[in-house]
Motif scaffolding. Structure first.
Motif, PDB file in Angstrom:
ATOM      1  N   THR A 111       0.837  -1.194   0.000  1.00 51.90           N
ATOM      2  CA  THR A 111       0.000   0.000   0.000  1.00 51.90           C
ATOM      3  C   THR A 111       0.873   1.247   0.000  1.00 51.90           C
ATOM      4  OG1 THR A 111      -0.141  -0.007   2.415  1.00 51.90           O
ATOM      5  CG2 THR A 111      -1.897  -1.146   1.206  1.00 51.90           C
ATOM      6  N   ALA A 112       0.245   2.369  -0.319  1.00 56.71           N
ATOM      7  CA  ALA A 112       0.961   3.638  -0.385  1.00 56.71           C
ATOM      8  C   ALA A 112       0.363   4.631   0.590  1.00 56.71           C
ATOM      9  CB  ALA A 112       0.902   4.205  -1.798  1.00 56.71           C
ATOM     10  N   ASP A 113       1.223   5.506   1.095  1.00 55.92           N
ATOM     11  CA  ASP A 113       0.755   6.680   1.819  1.00 55.92           C
ATOM     12  C   ASP A 113       0.528   7.788   0.806  1.00 55.92           C
ATOM     13  OD1 ASP A 113       0.918   5.522   4.357  1.00 55.92           O
ATOM     14  OD2 ASP A 113       3.054   6.009   4.524  1.00 55.92           O
ATOM     15  N   ILE A 114      -0.595   8.494   0.945  1.00 53.63           N
ATOM     16  CA  ILE A 114      -0.904   9.620   0.059  1.00 53.63           C
ATOM     17  C   ILE A 114      -0.670  10.898   0.845  1.00 53.63           C
ATOM     18  CG2 ILE A 114      -2.646  10.711  -1.391  1.00 53.63           C
ATOM     19  CD1 ILE A 114      -4.048   8.000  -1.547  1.00 53.63           C
ATOM     20  N   VAL A 115       0.273  11.705   0.370  1.00 56.33           N
ATOM     21  CA  VAL A 115       0.656  12.921   1.080  1.00 56.33           C
ATOM     22  C   VAL A 115       0.174  14.130   0.290  1.00 56.33           C
ATOM     23  CG1 VAL A 115       2.563  14.255   2.034  1.00 56.33           C
ATOM     24  CG2 VAL A 115       2.688  11.751   1.991  1.00 56.33           C
ATOM     25  N   VAL A 116      -0.558  15.041   0.957  1.00 58.67           N
ATOM     26  CA  VAL A 116      -1.009  16.282   0.340  1.00 58.67           C
ATOM     27  C   VAL A 116      -0.193  17.423   0.943  1.00 58.67           C
ATOM     28  CG1 VAL A 116      -2.953  17.834  -0.052  1.00 58.67           C
ATOM     29  CG2 VAL A 116      -3.327  15.368   0.018  1.00 58.67           C
ATOM     30  N   ALA A 174       1.485  13.453  -3.421  1.00 56.86           N
ATOM     31  CA  ALA A 174       2.626  12.548  -3.555  1.00 56.86           C
ATOM     32  C   ALA A 174       2.221  11.151  -3.101  1.00 56.86           C
ATOM     33  CB  ALA A 174       3.813  13.052  -2.738  1.00 56.86           C
ATOM     34  N   LEU A 175       2.719  10.139  -3.814  1.00 57.43           N
ATOM     35  CA  LEU A 175       2.489   8.746  -3.444  1.00 57.43           C
ATOM     36  C   LEU A 175       3.791   8.185  -2.889  1.00 57.43           C
ATOM     37  CD1 LEU A 175       0.537   7.490  -6.607  1.00 57.43           C
ATOM     38  CD2 LEU A 175      -0.364   8.622  -4.561  1.00 57.43           C
ATOM     39  N   ARG A 176       3.714   7.572  -1.720  1.00 63.73           N
ATOM     40  CA  ARG A 176       4.906   7.017  -1.078  1.00 63.73           C
ATOM     41  C   ARG A 176       4.655   5.544  -0.745  1.00 63.73           C
ATOM     42  NH1 ARG A 176       6.578  10.622  -3.330  1.00 63.73           N
ATOM     43  NH2 ARG A 176       7.421  12.591  -2.548  1.00 63.73           N
ATOM     44  N   PHE A 177       5.312   4.663  -1.508  1.00 65.70           N
ATOM     45  CA  PHE A 177       5.171   3.218  -1.304  1.00 65.70           C
ATOM     46  C   PHE A 177       6.306   2.757  -0.377  1.00 65.70           C
ATOM     47  CE2 PHE A 177       2.960   4.025  -5.247  1.00 65.70           C
ATOM     48  CZ  PHE A 177       1.846   3.211  -5.175  1.00 65.70           C
ATOM     49  N   VAL A 201       6.071   8.678  -6.349  1.00 65.87           N
ATOM     50  CA  VAL A 201       6.178   9.842  -7.231  1.00 65.87           C
ATOM     51  C   VAL A 201       5.250  10.956  -6.762  1.00 65.87           C
ATOM     52  CG1 VAL A 201       6.758   8.420  -9.240  1.00 65.87           C
ATOM     53  CG2 VAL A 201       4.358   8.980  -8.766  1.00 65.87           C
ATOM     54  N   ASP A 202       5.538  12.161  -7.260  1.00 66.18           N
ATOM     55  CA  ASP A 202       4.606  13.278  -7.143  1.00 66.18           C
ATOM     56  C   ASP A 202       3.612  13.185  -8.292  1.00 66.18           C
ATOM     57  OD1 ASP A 202       6.026  14.192  -4.960  1.00 66.18           O
ATOM     58  OD2 ASP A 202       7.285  15.512  -6.161  1.00 66.18           O
ATOM     59  N   LEU A 215      -8.739  26.664  -6.922  1.00 59.91           N
ATOM     60  CA  LEU A 215      -8.956  25.502  -6.072  1.00 59.91           C
ATOM     61  C   LEU A 215      -7.620  24.888  -5.648  1.00 59.91           C
ATOM     62  CD1 LEU A 215     -11.934  23.786  -7.913  1.00 59.91           C
ATOM     63  CD2 LEU A 215     -11.970  24.698  -5.582  1.00 59.91           C
ATOM     64  N   THR A 216      -7.514  24.551  -4.360  1.00 61.51           N
ATOM     65  CA  THR A 216      -6.331  23.906  -3.811  1.00 61.51           C
ATOM     66  C   THR A 216      -6.736  22.575  -3.193  1.00 61.51           C
ATOM     67  OG1 THR A 216      -5.279  26.030  -3.313  1.00 61.51           O
ATOM     68  CG2 THR A 216      -4.441  24.100  -2.159  1.00 61.51           C
ATOM     69  N   VAL A 217      -6.010  21.512  -3.536  1.00 62.48           N
ATOM     70  CA  VAL A 217      -6.331  20.185  -3.033  1.00 62.48           C
ATOM     71  C   VAL A 217      -6.120  20.127  -1.522  1.00 62.48           C
ATOM     72  CG1 VAL A 217      -5.719  17.735  -3.128  1.00 62.48           C
ATOM     73  CG2 VAL A 217      -5.743  19.096  -5.224  1.00 62.48           C
ATOM     74  N   ARG A 218      -7.105  19.585  -0.804  1.00 59.81           N
ATOM     75  CA  ARG A 218      -7.037  19.456   0.648  1.00 59.81           C
ATOM     76  C   ARG A 218      -6.984  18.009   1.118  1.00 59.81           C
ATOM     77  NH1 ARG A 218      -5.191  24.372   1.466  1.00 59.81           N
ATOM     78  NH2 ARG A 218      -6.663  26.004   0.866  1.00 59.81           N
ATOM     79  N   GLU A 219      -7.613  17.120   0.364  1.00 63.05           N
ATOM     80  CA  GLU A 219      -7.697  15.724   0.814  1.00 63.05           C
ATOM     81  C   GLU A 219      -7.788  14.796  -0.382  1.00 63.05           C
ATOM     82  OE1 GLU A 219     -10.278  13.305   4.180  1.00 63.05           O
ATOM     83  OE2 GLU A 219     -11.368  14.600   2.791  1.00 63.05           O
ATOM     84  N   VAL A 220      -7.172  13.617  -0.257  1.00 64.50           N
ATOM     85  CA  VAL A 220      -7.241  12.588  -1.290  1.00 64.50           C
ATOM     86  C   VAL A 220      -7.536  11.263  -0.605  1.00 64.50           C
ATOM     87  CG1 VAL A 220      -6.041  11.414  -3.157  1.00 64.50           C
ATOM     88  CG2 VAL A 220      -5.570  13.829  -2.725  1.00 64.50           C
TER      89      VAL A 220
END
Length: 261
Positions: free
Chosen positions: A181-186, A193-196, A223-224, A234-239
């Motif tokens: 699984t990956a951590d999703i960082v905003v 960013a995806l961090r596996f 990757v970013d 609009l600015t991304v707040r949550e994924v």
């Protein structure tokens, strides 16, 4: 007395006819006002759609023609008051180049609330049309993300509320299936960013080099995510991972709808 009995009811019937005609007239006028109200709302929606389309073009992005709906009824009283309850903008196939790569958004729904636009601004075209709050929701398909990672056989999906990956990898001469699984960082500015960091492979050799190679693979697919610039500031707040893709939530405040570039 007989004369009054014979002719007395006629004025009442005549009065009923007049009252009925008056009611019909009121209904017709009300219908015309409703039609005029909806026509005015449709014209406003078309104007906003054109403005949003221009914004998308100025940002070097593209999308299907925006669909706009002006909420609240009656619309004409909102025009006089200079404040509109709600404007909904639906955009499809939003995409644009970001350093050569881009993750397209199959859909982007925008909800603007408490939009301020004075009658003078609408008449002259001068001044700002400002939305107090703007909220956007979008979906990033897993196929689009997998194409960005560019690893043969790699698939992404949602598992137990997390972004899960499955991929074939050659490690020390063995073909293994990697899962994790990956951590999703905003980030503060809305970058994704995806961090596996937690990958495993059944049958992984016990040699330290095998674990090192697996960690290297995890870093190579961390990757970013290059999203196209979103309209309306609009600015991304949550994924959040969903079965259909990554659900993206974005927002902004005090947005000038007719002058954002």
């Amino acid at each position: 007395m007989d004369h009054e009995q014979a002719y007395g009811p006629r004025p009442r019937r005549r009065g009923r006819k007049v009252l009925f005609g008056f009611v019909v007239l009121l209904l017709v006028l009300a219908g015309l006002l409703v039609v005029a109200d909806r026509v005015a709302a449709s014209v406003a929606a078309s104007t906003i759609a054109d403005e949003v389309r221009e914004q998308v073009n100025r940002q070097g992005a593209q999308s299907a023609p925006p669909e706009v709906e002006v909420g609240g009824f009656p619309f004409l009283t909102q025009v006089i008051d200079g404040r509109y309850e709600r404007i909904t903008i639906r955009m499809r196939d939003v995409q644009g180049a970001v350093q050569g790569d881009v993750v397209s958004l199959p859909n982007l729904d925008v909800d603007a609330r408490n939009v301020r636009a004075s009658l003078d601004t609408l008449r002259s075209g001068q001044g700002d049309v400002v939305a107090e709050t703007v909220n956007g929701t979008a979906t990033i398909s897993y196929q689009s993300l997998a194409a960005l990672l560019d690893r043969e056989g790699l698939t992404l999906g949602e598992r137990d509320g997390q972004l899960a990956v499955t991929a074939p990898v050659d490690i020390l001469g063995q073909r293994l299936t990697v899962t994790g699984t990956a951590d999703i960082v905003v980030g503060d500015q809305g970058q994704i960013a995806l961090r596996f960091d937690d990958l495993n492979a059944e049958g992984l050799p016990a040699a330290p080099l095998a674990r090192t190679l697996l960690n290297n693979f995890a870093r190579s697919i961390s990757v970013d995510v290059p999203l196209p610039e979103l309209p309306l500031q609009l600015t991304v707040r949550e994924v959040v991972p969903r079965p259909e893709g990554l659900a993206v939530t974005a927002d902004a405040r005090d947005v000038p709808i007719n002058s954002v570039g």
